[in-house]
Scaffold this motif. Structure first.
Motif, PDB file in Angstrom:
ATOM      1  N   GLN A 240       2.040   1.354  -9.769  1.00 36.00           N
ATOM      2  CA  GLN A 240       0.892   0.556 -10.176  1.00 36.00           C
ATOM      3  C   GLN A 240       1.322  -0.833 -10.618  1.00 36.00           C
TER       4      GLN A 240
ATOM      5  N   ILE B 161       1.925   1.808  -3.422  1.00 39.50           N
ATOM      6  CA  ILE B 161       0.797   2.300  -4.219  1.00 39.50           C
ATOM      7  C   ILE B 161       0.560   3.781  -3.956  1.00 39.50           C
ATOM      8  N   ARG B 162       0.645   4.134  -2.714  1.00 39.87           N
ATOM      9  CA  ARG B 162       0.459   5.548  -2.353  1.00 39.87           C
ATOM     10  C   ARG B 162       1.494   6.428  -3.026  1.00 39.87           C
TER      11      ARG B 162
ATOM     12  N   GLN C 153      -7.461  -4.194  -3.683  1.00 45.52           N
ATOM     13  CA  GLN C 153      -8.192  -3.139  -2.998  1.00 45.52           C
ATOM     14  C   GLN C 153      -8.013  -1.789  -3.669  1.00 45.52           C
ATOM     15  N   HIS C 154      -6.897  -1.652  -4.378  1.00 47.36           N
ATOM     16  CA  HIS C 154      -6.666  -0.397  -5.078  1.00 47.36           C
ATOM     17  C   HIS C 154      -6.912  -0.547  -6.572  1.00 47.36           C
TER      18      HIS C 154
ATOM     19  N   THR D 290       0.836  -1.196   0.000  1.00 43.29           N
ATOM     20  CA  THR D 290       0.000   0.000   0.000  1.00 43.29           C
ATOM     21  C   THR D 290       0.875   1.251   0.000  1.00 43.29           C
TER      22      THR D 290
END
Lengths: 356, 356
Positions: free
Chosen positions: B193, B188-189, B221-222, B185
DNA sequence: ATGAAAGCGCTAACAG
DNA sequence: CTGTTAGCGCTTTCAT
């Protein structure tokens, strides 16, 4: 009647079957069970069957404590390392464990955190457990009360990493002095003249002292002025080594190469030099000692004196077991093994150029 | 008559004095000697003197083998690690040893080299030695014949690093799934990608699988497409990982970030990417798992999920000893400890920018 | 080929 | 406070 996987309880406590219950179950004497265990050929084929069946049914597992008490031997070796935080000792222990298992020996482990008083306690504990021998690294192999105890008690032991000078004690190591000499000579050949040594506390490691002598010898032999070594206390985890390198900001105060007594120190120095705005190897070349595997994964790769840690452990175990088993025969051979070292050439060292 | 430092020989063999010779020397019964050893207050002051003197004179050292046989306990714990070449296990062992020593427990060590069949053999050996409990890391905690043996024999044990899912087994670990989730995460933040996972053989480590699930969860989730994980065989010491990264030469084939199931893999990947002419973090960001200390010494420093290895070992030992000693009292508490992890932010990761 | 018995070093009743 | 004794599990004579 098959009772496999069925435990026997008495008052909530599980009863681990002994040779005695096996004998009862099989309808033989305990001596026969013992014989089957130790010399299967000495019992008839059908008793063997019965006994094996009983063993299986009860889930019997021989109790080494009883066996050892009787035998006066434990088929266990003790290992005493300064710490496991330093990869070299972990590697060495790995070598010991592997070789021990191959020979059906077990390993009992203790660490001292480099505290000399803990060496004695560690060995006392191992002796109380009646280990058959000890593999250890001590602070100072030439004056060690702990080793004296081992000698007096005539417990076979083998030193690892330590390379006793004045005494004749069994050991497995590289030639620390020669290795350091080679490393420093390598730096000198590359044109370095201001070479300084960075070490842990000398009083905590006779190896560091020997390496310092190698440094001195190389410097003197090439008519260079040895610099005062930098001695940093242990548990310089954070950038405490920092304060010892402050002087390096001033180019005239700065050696062109740093010879470190171990790789952990070398890597810390690299980080701290970087924090000081200095580049490795451009501003300072770094040479380590130990040759830890991770040194080759970084960028620049670490130049270092490689010692074969796992082999050291393995050879120590082999030597120890030989001693233990010959001890029965009487004559003891004290062997000092010097294993070959290699100066691993990496990117942390570059030739000296004055116009930098 | 003072005989300190004088050994007693019979036919060339050194005789280690037992409680019996001490009793003889001191002119008391063996029971009295035993009492002095175990409960000094229960003997009169002057007998204590005599006995202590005899102990000193003979260089007596209690024999734990006898004591253990009698007691049915050994005050020894067994430790089974996959390998000591990976720093995390060495650190953990360090924690175990330290905590054990503080509580007067000894440590018997075995390694399995990640071979599942060796797990069973290791535990068998420890059981034969009658260790009071075992601390271990297994291949798969949810289906382990070795653990079943331990359960059946009712030997207290505590898993380390393993985090059993389906079974309720005592363990100390971080939450592997959540930790991986957090790490991914984080990537991702930062705009990544195309994030790929690099792992050892999944069948050799249930932790790696759990971490993969964390990766999947974060990706899904993303709304990102999970990529096929790269699974490299063990003993990829040299640049064998190389061949698995060849595809990365083609920018379109390449993830922008690599999430590695352990730090050794992460560091190897960094080296091999470098060899491929790729820069970390500019071309590929790298996130490791374990948080080995050396990760902070390199440049760039390694981003990694830090787990408190030494603490894990320490807590495992404490839990184990509690279990061992409560076992006497009857009720067993199975405790699963999840220790906090931290995403350590280092230079090996940078925000994703498309125009690179 | 098998059994009986002693004893390795120690602790824990039990008896005084 | 101290001594006597049994026995933990095992191997090894010594018999049979």
């Amino acid at each position: 009647m098959r009772r496999h996987d069925v435990n026997v309880y008495i008052n909530h406590y599980i009863v681990r079957p002994s040779i005695k219950q096996v004998a009862l179950e099989a309808g033989v004497s305990i001596a026969t069970v013992s014989r089957l265990l130790n010399n299967p050929d000495s019992v008839s084929i059908d008793t063997a069957g019965k006994v094996n069946q009983a063993i299986e049914a009860l889930g019997f597992r021989p109790n080494f404590t009883g066996r050892n008490l009787r035998a006066g031997r434990s088929r266990t070796v003790g290992v005493v390392v300064p710490t496991l935080s330093n990869t070299v000792f972990a590697q060495c222990l790995q070598g010991v464990e592997l070789a021990a298992r191959q020979r059906d020996y077990s390993v009992m482990l203790t660490a001292t955190e480099y505290r000399q008083q803990d060496e004695a306690a560690a060995v006392e504990l191992l002796l109380a457990h009646r280990v058959d021998g000890v593999i250890l690294t001590v602070t100072n192999a030439d004056a060690s009360a702990t080793l004296d105890v081992l000698e007096r008690e005539q417990i076979p032991y083998v030193l690892v990493y330590n390379q006793p000078q004045e005494s004749t004690r069994p050991s497995v190591s590289v030639d620390n002095r020669a290795a350091a000499y080679d490393a420093v000579t390598y730096l000198i050949r590359l044109g370095h003249q201001r070479i300084q040594m960075l070490a842990g506390q000398f009083h905590a490691s006779d190896r560091a002292i020997q390496r310092y002598h190698g440094y001195l010898q190389a410097m003197q032999q090439h008519n260079l002025v040895p610099l005062e070594p930098i001695e940093v206390p242990r548990h310089t985890n954070t950038s405490l080594a920092f304060e010892y390198l402050q002087a390096f900001r001033n180019p005239s105060q700065r050696p062109s190469a740093l010879f470190c007594s171990n790789d952990l120190l070398a890597l810390s120095a690299m980080r701290d030099l970087r924090a000081l705005g200095l580049r490795v190897p451009d501003d300072v070349s770094i040479m380590g000692f130990d040759g830890i595997p991770l040194g080759e994964l970084m960028e620049p790769t670490l130049s270092s004196v490689e010692q074969p840690s796992e082999q050291i452990g393995e050879l120590a175990l082999r030597t120890l077991v030989t001693t233990i088993e010959e001890q029965q025969g009487g004559h003891l051979v004290v062997a000092s093994h010097i294993l070959p070292h290699t100066v691993r050439i990496g990117g942390s060292v570059k030739p000296f150029t004055s116009h930098r």
